[in-house]
Scaffold this motif. Sequence first.
Motif, short mmCIF file in Angstrom:
data_model
loop_
_atom_site.label_atom_id
_atom_site.label_comp_id
_atom_site.label_asym_id
_atom_site.label_seq_id
_atom_site.Cartn_x
_atom_site.Cartn_y
_atom_site.Cartn_z
N ASP A 34 52.38 42.43 41.32
CA ASP A 34 51.44 41.28 41.38
C ASP A 34 51.07 40.60 40.11
N THR A 35 51.97 40.77 39.04
CA THR A 35 51.75 40.44 37.63
C THR A 35 52.81 39.29 37.55
N ALA A 39 49.23 37.01 34.02
CA ALA A 39 48.31 36.96 35.06
C ALA A 39 48.46 38.16 36.16
N ARG A 40 47.31 38.79 36.07
CA ARG A 40 47.53 39.94 37.23
C ARG A 40 46.58 39.55 38.39
N GLU A 41 47.16 39.56 39.58
CA GLU A 41 46.10 39.08 40.77
C GLU A 41 46.09 40.42 41.65
N ARG A 42 44.59 40.65 41.57
CA ARG A 42 44.17 41.94 42.24
C ARG A 42 43.39 41.79 43.56
N VAL A 94 40.49 37.66 45.68
CA VAL A 94 41.43 38.01 44.67
C VAL A 94 40.82 37.59 43.22
N THR A 95 40.90 38.78 42.45
CA THR A 95 40.51 38.57 41.05
C THR A 95 41.78 38.63 40.23
N ARG A 96 41.86 37.70 39.35
CA ARG A 96 42.82 37.33 38.35
C ARG A 96 42.46 37.53 37.02
N VAL A 147 43.71 37.65 33.32
CA VAL A 147 44.80 37.12 32.70
C VAL A 147 44.64 37.44 31.24
#
Lengths: 860, 310
Positions: A216-217, A234-237, A245-247, A249
């Motif tokens: 997810d990165t 950027a990691r999307e969680r 979705v929290t991003r 960065v």
Amino acid sequence: MSQTSPPPPRRRRRRSVFVIERISRCLITAGGLGTIVAVSLVFVFLAAVVVPLFLPSSAKEVANEPVANAWRDTPPSEIAVDDYMRVGWACFPDGSVECFRLDTAESLVRRRLFDGPPPTAASVSAREEGGVFGFPDGTLRFATIRAAARAVDPASLPEELRGIPAGSPVRHGDGILERLPDGQMRHTVLDTRVEEPIRIEPPSKVLLVDSSRHGDTVRVAAVTEDGRLVLESARERPNMLTGEVTRVVTSGEMRLPQLQGREPPSHLLVSGIGDSTYVVWADGFAVRIDSRDVSAPEVVEKLDLLPEPRVRVTSLRFMIGRTTLAVGDSMGRVRGWFRIKPHDAGTKDGAILAMAHDLERGNAAVTAISTSQRSRMLAAAYEDGTLRVFEMTTEKTVAEVAAGSPLGRIALAPKDDGIAGMTAQGLLSWRLHARHPDVTLSALFLPVWYEGYPAPTHAWQSSSGTDDFEAKFGLWPLVFGTMKATFYSMLFGAPLAILAAIFTSEFLAGRTKARVKPVIETMASLPSVVLGFLAAIVIAPAVEDFVPELLSCFVTLPFAMLLGANLWQSLPGQGRRGSIRAWRVPFLFVMTVAGIGLALIVGPVAERVLFAGDLKLWLDGQRGTGTGAWMFPMLPVSAVIVGIAMSHFVNPALRRISRDWGAGAMARAELVKFLVGFAAAVGLALLLSWLHGLAWDPRGSFVGTYVQRNALIVGFVMGFAIIPIIYTISEDALSGVPEHLRAASLGAGATQWQTAIRIILPTAMSGIFSALMVGFGRAVGETMIVLMAAGNTPVLDWNIFNGFRTLSANIAVEMPEAVKDSTHYRTLFLAALVLFALTFVVNTVAEIVRLRVRKRAYEL
Amino acid sequence: MIEESVRRGEKPAQRPVVAGFVSADEPVGPRAARPPSGLFDAVERGLPFETTVHDELRSCRAEVEIESFDLWYGAKQALFGITMSIPNGAVTALIGPSGCGKSTLLRSVNRMNDLILSVRCGGEMRLSGDSIYSKDTDVIELRKRIGMVFQKPNPFPMSIFENVVYPLRVDGVRDRHTLDEVCEKSLRGAGLWEEVKDRLKESGLSLSGGQQQRLCIARAIAGDPEMLLLDEPCSALDPIATGRIEDLIGELKGRYTILIVTHNMQQASRTSDYTAFMYLGRLVEFGPTGNIFLNPRLRETEDYVTGRFG
């Protein structure tokens, strides 16, 4: 002729006799031939599956069409083809994308991705389905570019398109419509999407850009005009409950090393998991940046990929997995570089970039490289118009075609079944039939430099969880495992079986012998799966708790038996028939128990003295010295030395002084001699081991870390399994020695033991050899025991306390999961063929020897 | 068939009158293929009888003394009360029809019959005064004092040299000089030296049958025994090889006490000094060879040595 009396009427054979004769002859012939054919068919079938592994690949040209003039003026920076080799898309430097038919080069649609100024940097690939673009204003934008195929309902199509024949696609809208053999209609269109820009602060013109997605990165790297390397992660969680979705960065930057007289770098690459970022200049100078921590990147390695002067990097791509760099240069070479971690790396992160593969050199400069999306193949185009397909790991040249003029851009199809290429004049495509590029004879049996390994190795690792995993089909660890299993089980089983055979044939009376032999032979009928699970579930855990005691058994048991023999000689009442003779075997049993009891006492002592108090830690190499390890080989060696010394020096002297001693006195002298000899042997072994231990610690070679399921366990249990077969054949060979030789030897005043060792054993030697070979063959092919008790780790390690994987167990384990006709599947068949060859050779040798024995037996 | 009827017709006329055992009941008429003898008939019925021993033997010094020796194979008795003294330094031949126990008796001397588990024996046997069947006797030591040669040549599948020195090897002798010396001496003793001296390293099996048998004799004498047991040593050999062995026996006579079993009357008469005639496990007559062949005391012996039966 004169008339004589007619001959008496002969009895005629009845017709039924003829018929039965005929029928039986046919049946026997059919049966015999059938058997031969069946056996050959096994071989033929195995070979038929294996042979395609080694068949050459082929590439056939399917299209060569002129392209539009617009392309000639500004050639695309990247081309790609769809899964079905119907359409392709090309990405142009101005940020526009064009979709075209592969067979006619007809343009289907052209789209500008971005408004405003054209991008100054792009990193686009078919595998990533798009890529990232950099702009003069210091922004980065992700874009998705792909040829999307979807099934359409024929009813929704215009009349004239409903009846198109299968296999001949037609244009429909922006895409292409094709009828599939099953009647469905497939519509392939270009699908593009552009994401929101990411801004670099402070803004500067982007010269190079690359990105990499791992889980997810997403990591992006950009080289800007002001000499900075900017990294963004950027990691999307996604929130499990809300789906939001929290991003997260993170970003960082560093100054690129100032290099005098150099132009700006020409290539930027971010590795698969983003831990390394490579900046490469056209002259081959490369900088590896440790980007594990995005906020604090640092240069860890600087090197020259092309040390030769005036040679330039002309194409640079990542192989699948974004770990191996495929570097094409102006000398026509394509070489594979990847990061390895040797012991003496000397860099901050302990890794260095190494050139592992050097592919067959082309005749002119490399113009383009395209790497496969599913395998470790790559295609390289050369200035002279040729194109080659390679397999990076095996360094095999898979195919070679000629385009006539240089191919500026090439694309390997997603399924590795085609290649598309662009020359200045036209668009060409080839059908590629690559078969099994990742297998060559040398890759199967010689060390291969797999990605990330510090050096070429033998490895078997056929599957893994990730797609970019590289399957390793080195058969050697399996052959080695087979040898190891065979060696240790023969080491354990063969002496027991042969001694048992000597005992029954030479020392047991007829009636007992007639009972013992079938009993041992029934051991052979014990299913090996039973032995296997006994080994794995019962013996392995039990042995693990008693390793020092068990090892002591190898010394105390023979000691107790020999001591028993010597004590027996000193008992009164020798030679009297039926007196104490009958108690010999019970006495032996008592001594065996005593030997095991002694081992229980000696084991902990030995562990304390030799193995630093804890055998397993010691085996691990964590403590102690190598002396204890040397005791394993040195004890038998010193026993032999002491034995020889005894027979050379002590025995003649003893014989001289003992001329008029009674049997009792003699037996006592022998007992003393034995005890002294034993003490001397142990002492000598200790001394030798200590001396050797000073020079070399063998831990890590024939002894090493203890694993619960190991060669020792397999040696025991498989030894047990091969005992019956070796025993039976050896016993037959020994019993087959003519009685008159036995009589001659006994008549010459030899004892039974001397007769057995000096006459019977040498005479029956070839039979015993044949027995060993047959036992060897059995051990080589044995599956269940090794499958269950050997741990199945395909490692190259002689360590008796480590596991292994044999050819047979490997086939049993992996065949159910191998995809039919895949490289894996065929390699497993090859393993079967190797096994077949191995046992075939062994059995043939055994048979030849057996025939020689028979011939020799006639002479006697 | 014809011969047998002729022989049957002749027999009554030639019946000699010999003092000795007189059966209680004379057979009524001749029976086919059976010697018409009262003594044999008595033996078959298991009646007691006395061995006829010639007076010449009483004065000889005995190497082996056998006293009332019985031997059973399981339940079947094979030797019945054998009493004889085998003269020292001479050749004694055991003759008799097949199955009469000659070989069994011979093999009893060095206890080779011990190898057969069902064998039991009774009575006494002494070698130079040492009991052979006593509880304290070391069989291995006993066999070292007695060399043995078998019916079929049985060299070991090893070199000629190793074959000859085998008795020394099992004693642990390693000294090369001793071994060489014994090898040459034994091969000369067996009359084989000249033929094999250049190929001592070759396999013993590469020799011809007669040579193999002489090799076996060399092996038998290599251990420096007191006595030689020859169990039909020529039965597997051709006449020339047989002749050589017979000459050899003549040469060995005196140095060793020799006990030989033979089926061949001529051989017994040519080679031996004394001959013992056995029948169905009994020793029938024992005397100097000349007497046995030319002037036997018993008619049955004469019938046998003249080939009327057997």
